[in-house]
Design a protein around this motif. Structure first.
Motif, short mmCIF file in Angstrom:
data_model
loop_
_atom_site.label_atom_id
_atom_site.label_comp_id
_atom_site.label_asym_id
_atom_site.label_seq_id
_atom_site.Cartn_x
_atom_site.Cartn_y
_atom_site.Cartn_z
N SER A 199 0.63 -1.20 0.31
CA SER A 199 -0.35 -0.09 0.16
C SER A 199 0.81 1.10 0.19
CB SER A 199 -0.80 -0.01 1.31
OG SER A 199 -2.10 -1.19 0.49
N GLU A 200 1.91 1.08 1.06
CA GLU A 200 3.02 2.52 0.93
C GLU A 200 3.66 2.32 -0.59
OE1 GLU A 200 6.37 4.00 3.33
OE2 GLU A 200 5.58 2.13 3.57
N GLU A 201 3.86 1.11 -0.95
CA GLU A 201 4.85 1.25 -2.13
C GLU A 201 3.39 2.29 -2.92
OE1 GLU A 201 5.99 -2.39 -3.14
OE2 GLU A 201 7.47 -1.98 -2.08
N LYS A 202 2.07 1.60 -3.27
CA LYS A 202 1.60 2.12 -3.81
C LYS A 202 1.34 3.92 -3.73
CE LYS A 202 -3.21 1.91 -5.17
NZ LYS A 202 -4.77 2.00 -4.78
N ALA A 225 4.34 5.16 -5.53
CA ALA A 225 3.59 5.32 -7.21
C ALA A 225 3.08 6.39 -7.76
CB ALA A 225 3.92 4.30 -7.77
N LEU A 226 2.02 6.64 -6.59
CA LEU A 226 0.43 7.52 -6.88
C LEU A 226 1.56 9.09 -7.14
CD1 LEU A 226 -3.06 6.08 -5.96
CD2 LEU A 226 -2.23 6.81 -7.82
N VAL A 227 2.06 9.14 -5.81
CA VAL A 227 2.53 10.54 -5.97
C VAL A 227 3.56 10.94 -7.01
CG1 VAL A 227 3.91 11.98 -4.24
CG2 VAL A 227 2.18 10.37 -3.28
N LYS A 228 4.47 10.52 -7.17
CA LYS A 228 5.78 9.98 -8.66
C LYS A 228 5.13 10.28 -9.93
CE LYS A 228 9.99 7.84 -9.52
NZ LYS A 228 10.91 6.86 -9.99
N ASN A 229 4.14 9.79 -9.98
CA ASN A 229 3.23 9.59 -10.79
C ASN A 229 3.15 11.50 -11.57
OD1 ASN A 229 1.72 8.55 -13.94
ND2 ASN A 229 0.47 8.85 -13.16
N VAL A 256 7.10 10.27 -18.18
CA VAL A 256 5.73 9.80 -18.15
C VAL A 256 6.09 8.16 -18.10
CG1 VAL A 256 3.59 10.28 -18.85
CG2 VAL A 256 5.45 11.91 -18.81
N GLU A 257 6.37 7.33 -19.44
CA GLU A 257 6.03 5.97 -19.87
C GLU A 257 6.72 5.46 -18.18
OE1 GLU A 257 7.98 5.73 -23.42
OE2 GLU A 257 6.99 6.06 -24.19
N GLU A 258 7.76 5.92 -17.97
CA GLU A 258 8.59 4.88 -16.71
C GLU A 258 7.35 5.33 -15.52
OE1 GLU A 258 12.36 4.83 -13.79
OE2 GLU A 258 12.21 6.48 -15.74
N ALA A 259 7.09 6.10 -14.89
CA ALA A 259 5.89 6.19 -13.96
C ALA A 259 4.51 5.64 -14.52
CB ALA A 259 6.07 8.04 -13.21
N THR A 260 3.98 5.95 -15.08
CA THR A 260 3.02 4.68 -15.75
C THR A 260 3.35 3.59 -15.64
OG1 THR A 260 2.46 6.74 -17.30
CG2 THR A 260 1.27 5.09 -17.32
N ASN A 261 4.92 3.05 -15.81
CA ASN A 261 4.87 1.30 -15.80
C ASN A 261 4.57 1.17 -14.73
OD1 ASN A 261 4.62 1.56 -18.55
ND2 ASN A 261 6.67 1.86 -18.95
N ILE A 262 5.75 1.88 -13.89
CA ILE A 262 5.48 1.50 -12.56
C ILE A 262 4.57 1.80 -10.88
CG2 ILE A 262 6.87 2.85 -9.88
CD1 ILE A 262 9.17 4.02 -11.41
N LEU A 263 3.50 2.85 -11.70
CA LEU A 263 2.49 2.52 -11.19
C LEU A 263 1.12 1.80 -12.02
CD1 LEU A 263 0.12 4.22 -9.54
CD2 LEU A 263 -0.66 5.10 -11.42
N THR A 264 1.95 0.86 -12.88
CA THR A 264 0.64 -0.08 -13.05
C THR A 264 1.50 -1.28 -12.61
OG1 THR A 264 0.49 0.78 -15.53
CG2 THR A 264 0.31 -1.16 -14.98
N ALA A 265 2.22 -1.13 -12.60
CA ALA A 265 2.91 -2.51 -11.52
C ALA A 265 2.68 -2.82 -10.16
CB ALA A 265 4.13 -2.14 -11.91
N THR A 266 2.42 -1.37 -9.27
CA THR A 266 2.26 -1.76 -8.17
C THR A 266 1.00 -1.51 -7.91
OG1 THR A 266 3.97 0.19 -7.69
CG2 THR A 266 2.41 0.00 -6.09
#
Length: 712
Positions: A87-90, A93-97, A108-118
């Protein structure tokens, strides 16, 4: 709860031990002892059930719930930690995105990919977390209910066990309650009786109210006599008076051939005289105090004072008897050490080979228990009895022996087969009778009357009632009508013309004819001439004849039928069964009659007692026995002859020696106060040697010197 329950069980166990100790202290009260033991056993079982309950609680609740907490909840906590981490990691990821700038396309693409995986990992972990919560909730329900159900079943078992246990105890408790009601009534009655006695006690004259006067050399606890005596100081001043009276009044007792005293009940005894055989006792009339007597040993003397003249006489007699008993027991011990095998007890009878074997190389217990029926108690059947009634010739267990003691010595004389010393003639007596023989006499009608014989497990009251009915009231003895009637004065049933014929045709031995005594051969002719075809004789005559025939079972039967042990046959010179036993030549028969109360000093119409007849016939063993039983050696017959003069005329050196030594010992006792003086031990040794020879080698005692006619 479990720890407190275990402490409760431990406290209960201590309480049970206290109840058992109380039962042991109440051993003389059968009702209290049995009840306390039964209750303690029941409560102990309940404590055991409690222990089992707490063990089951340990397994069903504590162990299972601890497993649930340690394993299942631990897994849930691990899943929760993982969920919180994802949950914390999610969130990160939202904040970073959200912070990525629009113009930086690769970020943008990197943050979007991390958010999707998280988000994908979060959903997976969330589902696992929900699964663990559901599993935990389900297992929590089953584990708790399963533990409690097991716990309740344990309680159910516990209460069922207690119910069954007390259901068995219920009838006993009900009977005990009824007994307590009766005891309350008896206690109230006893209280009224005591109050009545208290109201009249002031009218009683206490001037002659002495304490216990009797003594008992065969006491089970070994104490011949005990009581309070005043003791004079043994210092140079020999004073009585002290500042406190209790300094000179002591509790004295005679035990283990010693005279001892105690200052207090729990104090160790102080020995005044170590060996009574080395002492004398005498009255003291030349001092200022009354009721005094002195016990003198070779090294010191002890001045004592009783509370009354009766008590003084009782103490003096007790000391004298203890000294005589100490000599006899010392002789018995020496005899056991000297002999390699046990001899026949009859001085003039060989006995059967099987009975001789019983009397060799074995203890008194082994010898007596070899007889038919003696391996179990005569009255209750308990195995391995260690006590005996010497006048009845039976073996007894310790409880039945106590009941026999309460009957009195005129009914039963009890002796230990392992603790007491046994004379040869007494052991032979026991081997001639036995439980089977006596029970055939005293229990002849038990089955016919439908009486149930008590068992070893029966209550003491039941055993006591049966024993009293058996030996005191003789309810089970088969009564029979005598076919020969006797006059009440004890005259013989033999017709007068046959009586005259018998005396005219009788033969006499040289020694018997010389002194006018009936010989054994003449006695056989007398027995053969008696006119009576039936075996059912009057008890007195049956005892009289059986004594001559040396038939102890017939003698026991006659006594059971009410025969008087001192029955007098007027038609035969007022002879008694004891005199007939002498004429029959049997030492064990004489011993049996004496144990059953025969008078050793009864004399026939010619003035001759058993000692006279034994002297005439040269029966040295019987002479020893009669002298030990207090026969009057000074009594004279119608010719003015005492036993010593008869023995001198018969030239029987052995009996002359015995009688002279006995006379010397008697004179010494009269002058000194008791046996135990110098020379008296020599008398005891010689007397014992003659007694042993009478049992071991009776033929060596038949040493009549030849008459003048034979010499010529």
């Amino acid at each position: 709860m479990i720890d407190t329950g275990k402490a409760f069980c431990a406290a209960n166990n201590q309480f049970m031990n206290g109840i058992r100790d109380l039962a042991q202290y109440s051993s003389k009260d059968v009702l209290v002892e049995n009840s306390l033991m039964k209750f303690s056993e029941t409560l102990q079982e309940m404590t055991n059930y409690h222990t089992i309950l707490f063990d089951q609680t340990q397994r069903s609740i504590k162990a299972q719930l601890q497993t649930f907490v340690k394993e299942d909840i631990r897994k849930f906590k691990d899943a929760k930690k993982q969920f919180e981490k994802v949950s914390e990691e999610k969130e990160n990821a939202l904040v970073k995105n959200a912070q990525v700038q629009r113009n930086k396309q690769h970020e943008v693409e990197e943050a979007t990919n991390i958010l999707t995986a998280t988000r994908k990992c979060f959903r997976h972990i969330a589902l696992d977390y929900v699964l663990q919560m559901n599993v935990l909730q389900s297992k929590r329900r089953s584990e708790i209910l399963k533990s409690m159900l097991s716990f309740m079943y344990a309680h159910l078992t516990f209460f069922h066990q207690g119910y069954d246990l007390f259901s068995e105890l219920g009838p006993y408790m009900k009977d005990l309650g009824a007994q307590l009601d009766r005891l309350a009534v008896d206690a109230a009655k006893e209280k009224r009786d005591m109050e009545q006695k208290h109201s009249t006690i002031q009218q009683k004259d206490f001037s002659s109210d002495d304490t216990k006067l009797e003594y008992n050399v065969d006491a089970a606890n070994g104490i011949v006599m005990e009581g309070y005596l005043f003791k004079r100081a043994s210092n140079a001043f020999k004073t009585w008076n002290r500042k406190k009276p209790d300094h000179i009044r002591r509790w004295f007792s005679i035990q283990n051939n010693q005279l001892v005293y105690q200052k207090k009940f729990k104090d160790n005894p102080t020995v005044v005289v170590e060996d009574l055989r080395l002492c004398t006792v005498k009255h003291c009339e030349d001092i200022e105090r009354r009721f005094c007597f002195e016990v003198v040993s070779p090294t010191k003397s002890c001045m004592l004072q009783a509370d009354s003249e009766k008590l003084r006489q009782a103490w003096i007699k007790a000391v004298q008897t203890s000294i005589a008993t100490a000599y006899r027991e010392k002789g018995d011990e020496s005899e056991k050490q000297e002999k390699k095998c046990f001899p026949s007890a009859g001085s003039l009878e060989p006995g059967s080979e099987s009975k001789e074997k019983l009397l060799k190389g074995e203890s008194a217990l082994q010898r007596v228990q070899c007889i038919a029926g003696n391996a179990s108690c005569c009255d209750c059947g308990l195995a391995d009895p260690r006590w005996a009634s010497i006048n009845l010739g039976i073996t007894l267990c310790i409880e039945c022996s106590g009941i026999h003691r309460s009957l009195g010595v005129h009914f039963s004389k009890v002796r230990s087969l392992t603790l007491d010393t046994w004379e040869p003639e007494l052991l032979k007596l026991m081997c001639e009778l036995g439980n089977d023989v006596i029970n055939r006499i005293y229990e002849a009608k038990v089955e016919k009357m439908g009486v149930k014989k008590p068992q070893s497990s029966s209550q003491r009251q039941e055993k006591e009632a049966y024993i009293r009915a058996k030996y005191v009231e003789r309810k089970f003895v088969a009564r029979h009508l005598a076919s020969v009637s006797l006059p009440e004065d004890g005259a013989s049933a033999v017709p007068q013309h046959q009586e005259e014929k018998r005396h005219s045709s009788s033969e006499r031995s040289p020694q018997a004819d010389k002194h006018g005594a009936t010989s054994p051969k003449e006695g056989e002719k007398q027995e053969a001439s008696v006119l009576c075809d039936s075996k059912q004789l009057p008890p007195g005559l049956q005892l009289y004849r059986a004594a001559y025939k040396k038939n102890l079972p017939d003698m026991a039967e006659a006594l059971a039928h009410g025969a008087e042990v001192n029955w007098v046959n007027i038609a035969e010179n007022k002879s008694t069964p004891l005199i007939q036993a002498v004429l029959g030549g049997s030492l064990v028969t004489c011993e049996f009659l004496l144990q059953n109360g025969a008078n050793v000093n009864h004399r026939d119409v010619k003035g001759r007692g058993p000692l006279h007849h034994a002297t005439v016939l040269g029966h040295t063993g019987q002479v020893c026995l009669f002298l030990k039983r207090g026969a009057n050696q000074h009594a004279t017959d119608e010719e003015g002859k005492d036993p010593l003069s008869i023995a001198v005329e018969a030239a029987n050196a052995d009996i002359v020696t015995l009688l002279r030594l006995a006379k010397m010992n008697e004179e010494m006792r009269e002058s000194e106060g008791l046996c135990g003086q110098p020379g008296d031990e020599i008398y005891q040794d010689i007397f014992r040697d003659f007694s042993q020879m009478a049992s071991n080698n009776p033929e060596k005692l038949n040493r009549f010197q030849q008459s003048d006619s034979q010499k010529s």
